[in-house]
Scaffold this motif. Structure first.
Motif, PDB file in Angstrom:
ATOM      1  N   PRO A   1       0.811  -1.221   0.000  1.00  0.00           N
ATOM      2  CA  PRO A   1       0.000   0.000   0.000  1.00  0.00           C
ATOM      3  C   PRO A   1       0.845   1.272   0.000  1.00  0.00           C
ATOM      4  CG  PRO A   1      -0.259  -1.244   2.054  1.00  0.00           C
ATOM      5  CD  PRO A   1       0.551  -2.091   1.150  1.00  0.00           C
ATOM      6  N   GLY A   2       0.504   2.183  -0.881  1.00  0.00           N
ATOM      7  CA  GLY A   2       1.171   3.483  -0.933  1.00  0.00           C
ATOM      8  C   GLY A   2       2.631   3.421  -1.311  1.00  0.00           C
ATOM      9  N   VAL A   3       3.046   2.320  -1.938  1.00  0.00           N
ATOM     10  CA  VAL A   3       4.489   2.148  -2.146  1.00  0.00           C
ATOM     11  C   VAL A   3       5.056   3.174  -3.134  1.00  0.00           C
ATOM     12  CG1 VAL A   3       4.347   0.469  -4.011  1.00  0.00           C
ATOM     13  CG2 VAL A   3       6.277   0.392  -2.435  1.00  0.00           C
ATOM     14  N   ASN A   4       4.198   3.701  -3.999  1.00  0.00           N
ATOM     15  CA  ASN A   4       4.709   4.645  -4.984  1.00  0.00           C
ATOM     16  C   ASN A   4       4.632   6.095  -4.536  1.00  0.00           C
ATOM     17  OD1 ASN A   4       5.526   2.781  -6.952  1.00  0.00           O
ATOM     18  ND2 ASN A   4       3.383   2.461  -7.498  1.00  0.00           N
ATOM     19  N   ASP A   5       4.115   6.324  -3.334  1.00  0.00           N
ATOM     20  CA  ASP A   5       4.088   7.698  -2.829  1.00  0.00           C
ATOM     21  C   ASP A   5       5.498   8.129  -2.475  1.00  0.00           C
ATOM     22  OD1 ASP A   5       1.456   7.311  -3.052  1.00  0.00           O
ATOM     23  OD2 ASP A   5       0.988   7.299  -0.900  1.00  0.00           O
ATOM     24  N   GLU A   6       5.694   9.439  -2.493  1.00  0.00           N
ATOM     25  CA  GLU A   6       7.003   9.934  -2.079  1.00  0.00           C
ATOM     26  C   GLU A   6       7.188   9.669  -0.598  1.00  0.00           C
ATOM     27  OE1 GLU A   6       6.374  13.871  -3.421  1.00  0.00           O
ATOM     28  OE2 GLU A   6       7.800  13.648  -5.064  1.00  0.00           O
TER      29      GLU A   6
END
Ligand code: SF4
Lengths: 213, 176
Positions: free
Chosen positions: B121-126
């Motif tokens: 989850p959210g791995v591509n967020d900064e």
């Protein structure tokens, strides 16, 4: 651009729909203006004396140097006896101490805080990181010269400077203010485009107002 | 640790065991063995706590090493599982469903090493960087000095000295 900064239509609690453009509606994007001295020299002198004895520091710590603020604001070194105190918001502060290395991510926040401070406002660069990069001179995400991005009135050298150095720095800052040489706010307004160009060179995802006021 | 290793060896295909201390050992495992092994360790052997998940860049060998460090609080021992990944387009299965905290580590590894963890989850967020525009900075082929020189301006009169030489001169000026 961040989601919350985009133009969008919002539905109010009463069902009324209206358009919001945060950059226009929440901030005044107009560039800052130079504010020349309003009074005669002799009156300004009195004002400057008063200003120098009324230093309010923004409680914003950036690098390791921020740790020196705690002994300063507590009885051990007690900066309050010099008429120096801390405030929690930029609106209530007039001295911004950049207390060490500044990553580009923090630089964004520092710029926004600085711009929200009211004139006259002063900046002190604390520690060698703000002067020439210090031990982070080869780091991929810290700036190396604070005065490229914000107008600096005074640097305090050291890594990290002791609270005594800061106290001496405050006295020096007062002298500068009394001499009427602390014109950082006006310098920033005069060279606004230059500062913005420098800032945008290192901040690759500019997602904030041109001027946060 | 040796007993645990022998026990595990009957169930899983394991690489060698490195015993660092009495209460700390590392085992190399294959990529597809990791998930069952983690579940086994967590549910059967008491390693209930994921201490950290980190990576090492073995650039010369063309590999990334992931280290999953687990802690068995009751038994006061730690075990580290090493997984080697090919460095090019490295991806690994997410373990956020085993330990939710892993999602944060995976997000960091994606940003700093460029290791992909699909479905986390959210791995591509900064994570730490904002507006990063180069190869992930913890990869060893990333030249931090070059990047900093291209991006951040130097104060022109900055002087530098070799610390060892400088201190020698300061402390023992006569020794030339
Ligand atoms: S000058 Fe030294 S103490 Fe200050 S922020 Fe830099 S490294 Fe830290």
């Amino acid at each position: 651009m961040k989601e919350e900064l985009k133009k969008r239509v919002i539905k109010g609690p009463d069902g009324f729909e209206f358009e919001v453009d945060p950059l226009q509606d929440y901030y005044c994007e107009a560039p800052p203006t130079v504010q020349p001295a309003a009074y005669q020299k002799i009156v300004e002198k009195i004002f400057n004396w008063a200003r120098s004895e009324s230093i309010w520091i923004l409680g914003f710590g950036t690098g390791c140097g921020a740790i020196e603020m705690r002994p300063l604001m507590t009885p051990r070194f007690d900066a309050y006896r010099f008429g120096v105190q801390w405030r929690p918001t930029p609106r209530q502060a007039n001295l911004f101490i950049i207390s060490g290395y500044l990553s580009t991510k923090t630089l964004k926040r520092a710029i926004r805080s600085y711009e929200q401070m009211q004139n006259p406002k002063y900046v002190i660069g604390l520690g060698s990181c703000t002067i020439n990069g210090g031990m982070y001179w080869d780091s991929y995400n810290t700036i190396k010269r604070l005065d490229d991005y914000l107008p600096v009135d005074l640097y305090i050298a050291g890594c990290m400077p002791r609270p005594e150095a800061l106290l001496a720095g405050f006295e020096e800052m007062k002298k500068i203010i009394r001499a009427g040489k602390a014109e950082g706010g006006n310098l920033y307004a005069e060279n606004f485009d230059w500062y913005k160009a420098n800032q945008k060179k290192v901040i690759h995802d500019w997602d904030m107002p041109e001027h946060s006021w | 640790m040796q007993t645990l290793y022998t026990k595990l060896k009957q169930l899983f295909k394991l690489g060698e065991l490195t015993e660092q201390r009495q209460d700390l050992a590392f085992i190399t495992v294959a990529q597809e063995q990791l998930r069952p092994l983690l579940l086994h360790l967590r549910d059967r052997e008491g390693f209930t706590h994921l201490v950290l998940l980190t990576a090492v860049d073995w650039m010369e060998e063309g590999q990334f090493q992931l280290t999953y460090l687990l802690n068995d609080r009751a038994g006061a021992r730690d075990i580290g599982l090493r997984v080697m990944l090919p460095r090019d387009s490295a991806t690994m299965d997410s373990i956020h469903d085993i330990w939710p905290t892993a999602a944060t580590y995976q997000r960091e590894l994606r940003e700093m090493f460029g290791i992909g963890f699909p479905d986390s989850p959210g791995v591509n967020d900064e994570f730490i960087l904002e507006g990063w525009n180069d190869i992930p900075p913890y990869r060893r082929d990333f030249d931090t000095l070059k990047y900093s020189e291209e991006n951040y301006s130097h104060r022109p009169d900055r002087e530098t000295t070799d610390p060892a030489q400088h201190m020698k001169q300061q402390l023992y000026p006569d020794e030339g």
